[in-house]
Design a protein around this motif. Structure first.
Motif, short mmCIF file in Angstrom:
data_model
loop_
_atom_site.label_atom_id
_atom_site.label_comp_id
_atom_site.label_asym_id
_atom_site.label_seq_id
_atom_site.Cartn_x
_atom_site.Cartn_y
_atom_site.Cartn_z
N SER A 17 0.83 -1.21 0.00
CA SER A 17 0.00 0.00 0.00
C SER A 17 0.86 1.25 0.00
CB SER A 17 -0.93 0.03 1.21
OG SER A 17 -1.94 -0.93 1.07
N VAL A 18 1.92 1.25 0.78
CA VAL A 18 2.82 2.41 0.81
C VAL A 18 3.42 2.62 -0.57
CG1 VAL A 18 4.99 3.31 1.74
CG2 VAL A 18 3.31 2.27 3.28
N ALA A 19 3.89 1.56 -1.19
CA ALA A 19 4.47 1.68 -2.52
C ALA A 19 3.44 2.16 -3.54
CB ALA A 19 5.06 0.34 -2.95
N GLN A 20 2.25 1.59 -3.48
CA GLN A 20 1.20 1.96 -4.42
C GLN A 20 0.77 3.41 -4.22
OE1 GLN A 20 -2.43 -0.28 -3.97
NE2 GLN A 20 -3.05 0.12 -6.07
N LEU A 21 0.57 3.83 -2.98
CA LEU A 21 0.15 5.19 -2.70
C LEU A 21 1.21 6.20 -3.09
CD1 LEU A 21 -1.63 4.65 0.72
CD2 LEU A 21 -2.71 5.13 -1.48
N SER A 22 2.48 5.90 -2.79
CA SER A 22 3.53 6.83 -3.15
C SER A 22 3.66 6.92 -4.67
CB SER A 22 4.87 6.46 -2.51
OG SER A 22 5.32 5.22 -2.99
N GLY A 23 3.48 5.81 -5.36
CA GLY A 23 3.50 5.82 -6.82
C GLY A 23 2.36 6.63 -7.40
#
Length: 118
Positions: free
Chosen positions: A56-62
């Motif tokens: 989720s962190v990776a997806q949201l930051s992307g």
């Protein structure tokens, strides 16, 4: 919250979620959505879903990076400049940290003395 909490105790989490999201949509409450996005990875971790939390962190930051990259209006970017500077300062970054090795201070910016660039 006191009495309000017991009032909401009888309502399903799904109903609370749907009602809160709908209210935020009607009110154009971007802060609610931003806070919610920030809480999702922590909630996933608390529920024992560590891998989902990291994803989720990776997806949201992307998503945020893509949204910001799509903004090409130089006037809007300049209007946001104080926000970027404040954030970097709050987190202990210096102009030298941002400039990096051999960079000129960013696109369209020179580090030459007297040009007004910090």
């Amino acid at each position: 919250m006191g009495d309000d909490v017991t009032e909401f105790d009888q309502i399903s989490t799904e109903n609370l979620r749907d009602s809160a999201i709908e209210l935020a949509r009607r009110r154009w409450d971007l802060r609610f959505f931003w806070r919610l996005l920030g809480l999702i990875p922590a909630a996933e971790a608390a529920a024992g879903h560590e891998e989902a939390s990291e994803a989720s962190v990776a997806q949201l930051s992307g998503f945020v990076y893509e949204a910001l990259s799509a903004e090409t209006d130089p006037e809007v970017q300049e209007a946001l400049r104080p926000f970027y500077v404040q954030y970097l300062r709050e987190h202990g970054e210096t102009a030298d940290d941002v400039r990096g090795d051999g960079e000129s201070g960013g696109p369209g910016r020179s580090t030459a003395p007297g040009n007004g660039t910090p």
